[in-house]
Design a protein around this motif. Structure first.
Motif, PDB file in Angstrom:
ATOM      1  N   LEU A 104       0.526  -0.825  -0.004  1.00 29.02           N
ATOM      2  CA  LEU A 104      -0.007  -0.467   0.388  1.00 29.02           C
ATOM      3  C   LEU A 104       0.662   1.120   0.313  1.00 29.02           C
ATOM      4  CD1 LEU A 104      -2.928  -1.206   2.785  1.00 29.02           C
ATOM      5  CD2 LEU A 104      -3.096  -0.469   0.250  1.00 29.02           C
ATOM      6  N   SER A 111       1.527   6.487  -7.164  1.00 28.95           N
ATOM      7  CA  SER A 111       0.464   7.388  -7.371  1.00 28.95           C
ATOM      8  C   SER A 111       0.462   8.726  -7.210  1.00 28.95           C
ATOM      9  CB  SER A 111      -0.803   7.538  -6.719  1.00 28.95           C
ATOM     10  OG  SER A 111      -1.819   6.025  -6.817  1.00 28.95           O
ATOM     11  N   LEU A 268      -2.557   2.745  -6.342  1.00 34.23           N
ATOM     12  CA  LEU A 268      -3.319   2.268  -4.876  1.00 34.23           C
ATOM     13  C   LEU A 268      -4.857   1.936  -4.801  1.00 34.23           C
ATOM     14  CD1 LEU A 268      -3.186   3.970  -1.396  1.00 34.23           C
ATOM     15  CD2 LEU A 268      -3.986   6.062  -2.232  1.00 34.23           C
ATOM     16  N   LEU A 269      -5.323   2.410  -5.533  1.00 40.33           N
ATOM     17  CA  LEU A 269      -6.832   1.936  -6.132  1.00 40.33           C
ATOM     18  C   LEU A 269      -7.097  -0.031  -6.063  1.00 40.33           C
ATOM     19  CD1 LEU A 269      -8.948   4.004  -8.090  1.00 40.33           C
ATOM     20  CD2 LEU A 269      -8.885   3.748  -5.129  1.00 40.33           C
ATOM     21  N   TYR A 272      -5.723  -3.242  -2.711  1.00 36.95           N
ATOM     22  CA  TYR A 272      -5.947  -4.255  -2.135  1.00 36.95           C
ATOM     23  C   TYR A 272      -7.342  -5.207  -3.495  1.00 36.95           C
ATOM     24  CZ  TYR A 272      -6.496  -2.558   2.273  1.00 36.95           C
ATOM     25  OH  TYR A 272      -5.921  -1.634   3.304  1.00 36.95           O
ATOM     26  N   ILE A 320     -13.798   6.810  -7.565  1.00 36.73           N
ATOM     27  CA  ILE A 320     -13.114   6.340  -6.837  1.00 36.73           C
ATOM     28  C   ILE A 320     -13.405   5.617  -5.346  1.00 36.73           C
ATOM     29  CG2 ILE A 320     -10.610   7.171  -5.036  1.00 36.73           C
ATOM     30  CD1 ILE A 320     -10.664   9.432  -7.593  1.00 36.73           C
ATOM     31  N   VAL A 321     -14.472   6.019  -4.360  1.00 35.93           N
ATOM     32  CA  VAL A 321     -14.978   5.824  -3.185  1.00 35.93           C
ATOM     33  C   VAL A 321     -15.586   4.623  -4.216  1.00 35.93           C
ATOM     34  CG1 VAL A 321     -17.049   6.422  -1.485  1.00 35.93           C
ATOM     35  CG2 VAL A 321     -15.358   7.817  -2.219  1.00 35.93           C
ATOM     36  N   VAL A 324     -12.511   2.013  -3.512  1.00 37.70           N
ATOM     37  CA  VAL A 324     -12.337   1.803  -2.369  1.00 37.70           C
ATOM     38  C   VAL A 324     -13.165  -0.082  -1.116  1.00 37.70           C
ATOM     39  CG1 VAL A 324     -11.720   2.763  -0.301  1.00 37.70           C
ATOM     40  CG2 VAL A 324     -11.187   4.094  -2.082  1.00 37.70           C
ATOM     41  N   ILE A 325     -13.923   1.235  -1.560  1.00 38.35           N
ATOM     42  CA  ILE A 325     -14.759   0.190  -0.989  1.00 38.35           C
ATOM     43  C   ILE A 325     -14.933  -1.537  -1.136  1.00 38.35           C
ATOM     44  CG2 ILE A 325     -17.764  -0.138  -0.071  1.00 38.35           C
ATOM     45  CD1 ILE A 325     -17.883   2.906  -0.299  1.00 38.35           C
ATOM     46  N   GLY A 327     -12.991  -2.886  -3.446  1.00 42.33           N
ATOM     47  CA  GLY A 327     -11.470  -3.242  -2.493  1.00 42.33           C
ATOM     48  C   GLY A 327     -11.212  -4.034  -1.293  1.00 42.33           C
ATOM     49  N   ARG A 328     -11.727  -3.239  -0.245  1.00 45.34           N
ATOM     50  CA  ARG A 328     -11.593  -3.598   1.184  1.00 45.34           C
ATOM     51  C   ARG A 328     -12.512  -4.399   1.653  1.00 45.34           C
ATOM     52  NH1 ARG A 328      -8.968  -0.041   4.700  1.00 45.34           N
ATOM     53  NH2 ARG A 328      -9.774  -2.079   5.908  1.00 45.34           N
TER      54      ARG A 328
END
Length: 339
Positions: A104, A111, A268-269, A272, A320-321, A324-325, A327-328
């Motif tokens: 990460l 990035s 970065l994205l 995960y 983007i959000v 992130v969601i 991927g996590r």
């Protein structure tokens, strides 16, 4: 823990360089072919060819680095999994999410590098490239070759018998102002001049003829100045703030900003998302790294292409959000829940 971070970083670096360098060379060849195509219209030396190539390096890095990162990330995690090294780390009490922290951090650094290249280096290199090309094209149009017919100076056709540096000898100029009228000018000597970014041809001691269907007119002149429609040094450089500030009124440049931001955030994205399918138990799960790399890359670049055409700041933020969601969530469900 420090040794584990160093070990993971070392493995990632080896994998990344193995992938990035061939990609960089292949894309470099494409850009060199594109640059060499300019030689059909302008003459450039080998040194100038290398200079133009150097202006393309930020673009090459920007477009090859995200794909190289995704591929290297998938390969290194698959390798660690198949060598049972990840299983050994889990057995020693190191959870999967801590193993991923080093990657990460690398994704964040990559990035930031991409953001710097896209918003600082690329606008400057693009302006340098366009300025150089414009200057060379202007020189090419003024490169009068003695004894050659059909050469143009602005809207005029001209023939020059001899040329000694900027001094021309035995000059004939032809211009057709409309269908019914033509003009000829002849002079013993002349020279090309550049004044206040304006290029002109100064003729000495000659004759001018205007011909139409009804009459032929002749004029004798001591000096005659013929102006070209080219300007010298007309390219205007813009600083970074001015260049990107035009996005407020230029929708195309705004879409370009959205494209650059999303592409820059891919390292970065993707951490995960890639880890969710490549941190596997080799005894029970198969290696599908190629499918993961292909699908992830296609998804990211399809979204980036859409943002470049129809994107808005709101849609970029939501995408983007969402990454992130998702991927996590995938990482928690498939990996950290068990390791």
């Amino acid at each position: 823990m420090v040794k584990i971070k160093g070990y993971i970083s070392s493995n990632f670096t080896k994998s990344f360089l193995t992938i990035f360098l061939p990609f960089f060379m292949i894309i470099s060849l494409v850009y060199l072919v594109k640059i060499s195509a300019l030689t059909e219209r302008i003459q450039i030396t080998f040194g100038e060819l290398l200079l133009l190539y150097s202006y393309s390096i930020p673009d090459i890095i920007f477009y090859t680095l995200p794909l190289s990162f995704i591929t290297a990330l998938a390969n290194v995690l698959i390798k660690l999994s198949q060598d049972n090294e990840l299983i050994a780390l889990y057995a020693l009490g190191l959870p999967a999410k801590k193993v991923l922290r080093t990657l990460l951090l690398l994704g964040l650094l990559f990035s930031l590098l991409l953001l710097s290249i896209s918003f600082l280096a690329m606008p400057l290199s693009k302006q340098f490239y366009n300025s150089f090309r414009q200057e060379k094209q202007a020189e090419a149009k003024l490169n009068i070759v003695p004894g050659t017919l059909g050469q143009k100076f602005g809207n005029y056709y001209m023939y020059v018998k001899e040329k000694n540096e900027d001094v021309l000898s035995d000059i004939v100029i032809y211009n057709r102002t409309d269908k019914a009228q033509e003009q000829f000018f002849s002079s013993q000597t002349g020279q090309i001049q550049t004044k206040e970014n304006t290029i002109s041809l100064l003729l000495d001691e000659g004759y001018g003829y205007t011909y139409s269907q009804n009459k032929l007119q002749q004029v004798q002149y001591k000096t005659l100045e013929v102006y070209n429609n080219l300007t010298s040094g007309g390219f205007k450089f813009e600083d970074i703030a001015t260049y990107w500030g035009q996005a407020k009124t230029d929708a195309k440049r705004m879409h370009r900003i959205l494209f650059f931001i999303f592409i820059s955030l891919i390292p970065l994205l993707s951490v995960y998302l890639i880890a969710s399918f490549t941190m596997i138990n080799p005894r029970y799960q198969s290696n599908r790294s190629f499918l993961v790399i292909f699908t992830t890359t296609l998804l990211f670049y399809a979204i980036a292409s859409s943002l470049q055409k129809w994107g808005t700041p709101l849609s970029l933020g939501l995408i983007i959000v969402a990454f992130v969601i998702v991927g996590r969530w995938l990482f928690t469900k498939r990996i950290s829940k068990y390791f």
